[in-house]
Design an enzyme around this catalytic site. Structure first.
Site, PDB file in Angstrom:
ATOM      1  N   ARG A 136      62.247  63.444  20.376  1.00 28.92           N
ATOM      2  CA  ARG A 136      63.589  63.238  20.756  1.00 28.92           C
ATOM      3  C   ARG A 136      64.481  64.340  20.459  1.00 28.92           C
ATOM      4  NH1 ARG A 136      62.973  57.132  18.392  1.00 28.92           N
ATOM      5  NH2 ARG A 136      61.972  56.167  20.204  1.00 28.92           N
ATOM      6  N   ARG A 192      71.932  53.161  21.038  1.00 34.51           N
ATOM      7  CA  ARG A 192      71.189  54.559  20.755  1.00 34.51           C
ATOM      8  C   ARG A 192      71.261  55.535  21.878  1.00 34.51           C
ATOM      9  NH1 ARG A 192      65.112  53.440  18.534  1.00 34.51           N
ATOM     10  NH2 ARG A 192      65.767  52.916  16.327  1.00 34.51           N
ATOM     11  N   ARG A 195      60.565  47.639  23.456  1.00 32.01           N
ATOM     12  CA  ARG A 195      60.823  47.379  22.058  1.00 32.01           C
ATOM     13  C   ARG A 195      61.376  46.346  21.598  1.00 32.01           C
ATOM     14  NH1 ARG A 195      60.499  52.177  19.659  1.00 32.01           N
ATOM     15  NH2 ARG A 195      60.272  54.116  20.779  1.00 32.01           N
TER      16      ARG A 195
END
Length: 189
Positions: A45, A138, A149
């Site tokens: 990321r 996020r 998730r």
């Protein structure tokens, strides 16, 4: 300060605040703790560094290392493999530090089948709704990854509530209170 164990397993759903709590712990006690750096086949990321945040590896390489018995635990999530190598833990202990493993529920179950004998700490959000807000906030993942998730988080929270699954459960509603609870779980004999 002395800890009761040489290895701690920190677990909790993505978005529970594990990483934030661990950053505070490592910042306050830099010479006490070492982080076992996990391997993953996912791409980094923004801001993540190879060898610091993860060991980013190709899937074929990781599969062969797992098959060769070089991993304590490994799991696949959202199509990517994650795992903790024996060497990653040995590297931390060789430095005279307490090893911290940040792993998911599948990994916890696998570690329970080893002779490592760590202390298990579960970090959970105050509610599932707050967890969803954190994950969506996020803005780093596509909708299908967020949904995956969240699905995994439900299972992890159910397992985290199972009597005997963890030595300590910390509800991360207020960061400072959660951090004090983490330190107490680690440093109290």
């Amino acid at each position: 300060m002395q800890t009761a164990a040489k290895i701690f397993v920190i677990s909790g759903p993505s978005g529970s605040g594990k990483s934030t709590l661990l950053k505070k712990l490592f910042s306050e006690y830099p010479s006490t703790f070492g982080f076992s750096i996990s391997h993953t086949t996912r791409k980094p990321r923004p801001g993540e560094q190879d060898g610091k945040d993860y060991h980013f590896v190709e899937k074929e390489h990781m599969i062969s290392e797992v098959e060769a018995g070089k991993f304590i635990e490994s799991a696949t999530f959202s199509g990517n493999m994650y795992g903790t190598s024996i060497k990653a833990v040995e590297d931390v202990v060789a430095q005279g530090k307490v090893c911290v493993l940040d792993i998911d529920m599948q990994g916890v179950k696998l570690v329970k089948n080893t002779s490592l004998n760590p202390k298990y700490i579960f970090v959970r959000p105050p509610s599932f709704e707050i967890l969803e807000q954190r994950l969506r906030g996020r803005g780093t993942e596509k909708e299908e990854a967020v949904l995956a998730r969240l699905s995994a988080a439900k299972e992890e929270m159910e397992y985290g509530a199972t009597p005997g699954a963890y030595d300590h459960v910390i509800i991360n509603d207020d960061l400072d209170i959660a951090y004090e609870a983490l330190k107490k779980a680690i440093f109290v004999q």
